[in-house]
Structure formats: C-alpha cells, structure tokens
Scaffold this active site. Sequence first.
Site, mmCIF file in Angstrom:
data_model
loop_
_atom_site.group_PDB
_atom_site.id
_atom_site.type_symbol
_atom_site.label_atom_id
_atom_site.label_comp_id
_atom_site.label_asym_id
_atom_site.label_seq_id
_atom_site.Cartn_x
_atom_site.Cartn_y
_atom_site.Cartn_z
ATOM 1 N N TYR A 172 1.940 13.088 5.536
ATOM 2 C CA TYR A 172 0.576 12.874 5.037
ATOM 3 C C TYR A 172 -0.246 14.159 5.172
ATOM 4 C CZ TYR A 172 -3.977 10.553 4.483
ATOM 5 O OH TYR A 172 -5.227 10.167 4.050
ATOM 6 N N ARG A 213 -12.129 13.392 16.877
ATOM 7 C CA ARG A 213 -12.299 13.888 15.504
ATOM 8 C C ARG A 213 -13.721 13.574 15.080
ATOM 9 N NH1 ARG A 213 -8.396 12.594 11.976
ATOM 10 N NH2 ARG A 213 -6.749 13.883 12.784
ATOM 11 N N GLU A 252 0.545 17.371 5.826
ATOM 12 C CA GLU A 252 0.995 18.550 5.076
ATOM 13 C C GLU A 252 0.975 18.273 3.567
ATOM 14 O OE1 GLU A 252 1.016 21.276 6.438
ATOM 15 O OE2 GLU A 252 2.055 21.330 8.352
ATOM 16 N N ASN A 289 -12.577 9.070 8.725
ATOM 17 C CA ASN A 289 -12.416 7.610 8.849
ATOM 18 C C ASN A 289 -13.522 6.814 8.173
ATOM 19 O OD1 ASN A 289 -10.103 7.362 10.249
ATOM 20 N ND2 ASN A 289 -11.073 7.290 12.287
ATOM 21 N N THR A 334 -12.138 9.430 20.818
ATOM 22 C CA THR A 334 -13.272 9.064 19.964
ATOM 23 C C THR A 334 -12.911 9.192 18.494
ATOM 24 O OG1 THR A 334 -14.124 11.314 19.923
ATOM 25 C CG2 THR A 334 -14.971 9.864 21.662
ATOM 26 N N VAL A 336 -10.391 -0.155 12.991
ATOM 27 C CA VAL A 336 -11.457 -1.107 12.652
ATOM 28 C C VAL A 336 -10.856 -2.424 12.149
ATOM 29 C CG1 VAL A 336 -13.430 -1.546 11.144
ATOM 30 C CG2 VAL A 336 -13.131 0.711 12.146
ATOM 31 N N SER A 337 -9.904 -2.330 11.205
ATOM 32 C CA SER A 337 -9.301 -3.563 10.675
ATOM 33 C C SER A 337 -8.491 -4.277 11.753
ATOM 34 C CB SER A 337 -8.450 -3.258 9.440
ATOM 35 O OG SER A 337 -7.630 -2.153 9.693
ATOM 36 N N ASN A 338 -7.809 -3.497 12.609
ATOM 37 C CA ASN A 338 -7.056 -4.105 13.721
ATOM 38 C C ASN A 338 -7.957 -4.941 14.607
ATOM 39 O OD1 ASN A 338 -4.503 -3.250 13.338
ATOM 40 N ND2 ASN A 338 -4.441 -1.830 15.058
ATOM 41 N N PHE A 339 -9.023 -4.315 15.094
ATOM 42 C CA PHE A 339 -9.922 -5.014 16.020
ATOM 43 C C PHE A 339 -10.498 -6.276 15.361
ATOM 44 C CE2 PHE A 339 -11.297 -1.162 18.866
ATOM 45 C CZ PHE A 339 -10.034 -1.142 19.413
HETATM 46 N N1 LIG Z 1 -9.962 5.308 4.021
HETATM 47 C C1 LIG Z 1 -10.062 6.411 4.724
HETATM 48 O O1 LIG Z 1 -10.623 6.381 5.838
HETATM 49 C C2 LIG Z 1 -9.543 7.717 4.197
HETATM 50 C C3 LIG Z 1 -9.676 8.855 5.005
HETATM 51 C C4 LIG Z 1 -9.207 10.073 4.524
HETATM 52 C C5 LIG Z 1 -8.658 10.167 3.262
HETATM 53 N N2 LIG Z 1 -8.536 9.053 2.497
HETATM 54 C C6 LIG Z 1 -7.919 9.210 1.180
HETATM 55 O O2 LIG Z 1 -8.596 8.446 0.202
HETATM 56 C C7 LIG Z 1 -7.668 7.911 -0.743
HETATM 57 C C8 LIG Z 1 -7.830 6.400 -0.817
HETATM 58 O O3 LIG Z 1 -7.593 5.841 0.474
HETATM 59 P P1 LIG Z 1 -7.790 4.285 0.769
HETATM 60 O O4 LIG Z 1 -8.299 4.159 2.146
HETATM 61 O O5 LIG Z 1 -8.520 3.661 -0.361
HETATM 62 O O6 LIG Z 1 -6.272 3.824 0.807
HETATM 63 P P2 LIG Z 1 -5.546 2.631 0.015
HETATM 64 O O7 LIG Z 1 -4.160 2.579 0.522
HETATM 65 O O8 LIG Z 1 -6.377 1.394 0.090
HETATM 66 O O9 LIG Z 1 -5.575 3.157 -1.472
HETATM 67 C C9 LIG Z 1 -4.627 4.042 -2.001
HETATM 68 C C10 LIG Z 1 -4.238 3.542 -3.376
HETATM 69 O O10 LIG Z 1 -3.289 4.444 -3.939
HETATM 70 C C11 LIG Z 1 -2.233 3.678 -4.527
HETATM 71 N N3 LIG Z 1 -1.031 4.505 -4.535
HETATM 72 C C12 LIG Z 1 -0.276 4.926 -3.488
HETATM 73 N N4 LIG Z 1 0.738 5.682 -3.916
HETATM 74 C C13 LIG Z 1 0.634 5.777 -5.266
HETATM 75 C C14 LIG Z 1 1.373 6.419 -6.284
HETATM 76 N N5 LIG Z 1 2.468 7.154 -6.009
HETATM 77 N N6 LIG Z 1 0.947 6.286 -7.573
HETATM 78 C C15 LIG Z 1 -0.125 5.542 -7.883
HETATM 79 N N7 LIG Z 1 -0.868 4.901 -6.965
HETATM 80 C C16 LIG Z 1 -0.505 5.029 -5.665
HETATM 81 C C17 LIG Z 1 -2.116 2.444 -3.639
HETATM 82 O O11 LIG Z 1 -1.461 1.369 -4.265
HETATM 83 C C18 LIG Z 1 -3.583 2.156 -3.342
HETATM 84 O O12 LIG Z 1 -4.164 1.330 -4.309
HETATM 85 C C19 LIG Z 1 -6.273 8.333 -0.277
HETATM 86 O O13 LIG Z 1 -5.886 9.461 -1.013
HETATM 87 C C20 LIG Z 1 -6.479 8.706 1.167
HETATM 88 O O14 LIG Z 1 -5.573 9.677 1.596
HETATM 89 C C21 LIG Z 1 -8.956 7.823 2.942
#
Ligand SMILES: NC(=O)c1ccc[n+]([C@@H]2O[C@H](COP(=O)([O-])OP(=O)(O)OC[C@H]3O[C@@H](n4cnc5c(N)ncnc54)[C@H](O)[C@@H]3O)[C@@H](O)[C@H]2O)c1
Length: 317
Positions: free
Chosen positions: A151, A283, A153, A180, A216, A194-197
């Site tokens: 993730y 973080r 890298e 987050n 934290t 958050v979802s776990n708790f």
């Molecule tokens: N939620 C957070 O706290 C957070 C923090 C940092 C970065 N991000 C980034 O934000 C983006 C969305 O995160 P999220 O929390 O909504 O996660 P999520 O898992 O709910 O959403 C990711 C979506 O991408 C889709 N997906 C995964 N692989 C795919 C592929 N190869 N082709 C097409 N679709 C694909 C999944 O089905 C899902 O709908 C991600 O790129 C994540 O790395 C989220």
Amino acid sequence: MPRLYESRKRILVTGGAGFLGSHLIDRLMAQGHEVICADNLFTGTKRNIEHLHNNPRFEFMRHDVCNPLKLEVDEIWNLACPASPVHYQYNPVLTTKTSVMGAMNLLGLAKRLRCPIFQASTSEVYGDPEVHPQREDYWGHVNPIGTRACYDEGKRCAETLFFDYHRQHGVKIKVARIFNTYGPRMHPRDGRVVSNFITQALSGEDLTIYGDGSQTRSFCYVDDLIGGFLKLMDAPESVTGPVNLGNPHEFTMIELADRVLNLTGAKVKVVHQPLPSDDPKQRRPDITLAREKLGWVPKVELPEGLRHTIDYFRALV
Ligand SMILES: NC(=O)c1ccc[n+]([C@@H]2O[C@H](COP(=O)([O-])OP(=O)(O)OC[C@H]3O[C@@H](n4cnc5c(N)ncnc54)[C@H](O)[C@@H]3O)[C@@H](O)[C@H]2O)c1
C-alpha cells in the site's frame, strides 16, 4: 440544483462505490455534474450508490483500473484502491498493481483528454514518521519490504507517476495526502479503529485496543475531507499538491474507546492485543498548506462525527 448545460462536467470517479468515493459522487451530483463511477467492487458496494441509480446524470461501470479505460470526460478522480490493512494485505500484489497500473492508466487518459486528474494519496506515504506533525516536505520513513509496503510504496510510486506525468507531459494534477477519515459508509469489517470500536460496542463485544492504547491518531469526518477535495480541484492549476488533508486534533486509542463507549452507552470492557508490525505510533497532519492554499480547515468535531457514524452502523447492524 442541476447546473446549466454549459457548466456541467462529465466526471469519472474511480473507486466511486467505496466509502470516500460515494460521498464525493454525492457532492459532485449535487453540484449538477454527470458522474461515471468505475469500480470493481472489491471493497466497495452498490449499496453506497444505489440512491443514484435512477438519476440520468449517473452511470456505474464495473471496471478494474489495472486495465486501460477509454472514455471522454472533463475531470478524473482516482480513488480506486483498498484502503485498510485487512483489505490491502488480502492480495498485496494486486494492491500494488491497483495503485501503480491504475495511476498509469488514468494518467494516460488524462494526458489524452488534457483534463485534470485527482489522486487519493495517503498519510501512509510518511510511513512510521520520525517527525511530528508531518508536513508535505517530509519524505517519510517507510519499510519497503514490510507487509504494509504494498500500500505505502504503491501509493508513493503513484505520486511519482503523477509528478512525472505533470513535468514530462503537462498533465494537470491534484494530489491529496489523506489522513484517517471516518463516517457513514465505512466498511463495517475494514479492521480500522473507528469502525472496529463502533461495531464491537453496538454488538455488545469488548473493544479491542492493539498495544497499550497510548498511540495516537487524528480523525477527519468525511464531509470535511470531501470539502477539501473539492477545494483542491477548484484551486489554480499551480496548486498541484501534495497537500495534507486531515484533522490535526489527536486522540489516543484509549480516549477514542471512551468516546465510543459514552456515545453508544455500551456496557463492555476494553481488551488489549499485540500491536501489528509496522503500525505507526503517532500520526498527525500539519495542514498549514491546505489552510493557506485552499482556505480549508476541518470543522466537524469528533463527538458529532461519531454520532453520525454510530447512527449509520446502528442501522446496518
Ligand atoms: N478512508 C481513509 O481514511 C483513507 C486514508 C488515506 C487514503 N485513502 C484513499 O482514498 C481512497 C478511497 O478510500 P476508501 O476509504 O473510500 O476505501 P474503500 O475501500 O471504501 O474504497 C475503495 C474503492 O476502490 C475500489 N477498488 C479497489 N481496487 C480497485 C480496482 N483495481 N479497480 C477499480 N476499483 C477498485 C473498491 O471496490 C472500493 O469501492 C483510496 O485510494 C485510499 O487509499 C483513504
């Protein structure tokens, strides 16, 4: 309100059936745009977008971003990637492919269409940081061969591709480093704290804290975060990012557990388990850049955001 035809855009959102993507689509639709959601439904679900199915300005396509996509759009938002360790470690090779090949395919599309493209990057590019809080000019402390590397890298390489497409081909890029984030439509079994708790409290199970709970995290409510996304996309072309988006207010895991117990009224205990490998101890974003360049600061306080999230999970559980 639907937009006037001339100012309406066709917008591609990858990962649009996920947690953040579906909230982003709601906001873009509310602005009157047409949205195409491309998602392979690996962690996303049609339930997150089902309220849009009868809307003529919305289209869903099942698509894996590891494959090229031929479309005509005015703007691209790349959010496709599993975001929580349980999901991204399930098939780590695919996680790296999704970040790297997904970025290459979508940047290729943005180059051909000469349209702006947004990348959902992450605070994980900082790894287990040695400086605190993290500013965008900190290069990070990432273990390249650890179990989180697929993730971390992958996202770092995606950022490299974004900046090389920008320098080499003039692609208009917008890179957000997301910290987050929580809120309704989080995956109930994503293993995030958050979802776990909340799911544990609502089902009468003890809350699990990994380690002693003194580590934290900062938590940003989803509506605030999406506001930051939109401001970044609307900012002048010279504002490429990377820009941190997150809530700088820090809580220990123990404090978070207490809040969840208070708000749910659950009569359960807190139990401790060993810390997973490479788990960052601390973080917190420095959001000076977002404040100065975008005029963005998060507004929703943790108790209010938790209340909305708990209501959502209560309905789901
Ligand atoms: N939620 C957070 O706290 C957070 C923090 C940092 C970065 N991000 C980034 O934000 C983006 C969305 O995160 P999220 O929390 O909504 O996660 P999520 O898992 O709910 O959403 C990711 C979506 O991408 C889709 N997906 C995964 N692989 C795919 C592929 N190869 N082709 C097409 N679709 C694909 C999944 O089905 C899902 O709908 C991600 O790129 C994540 O790395 C989220």
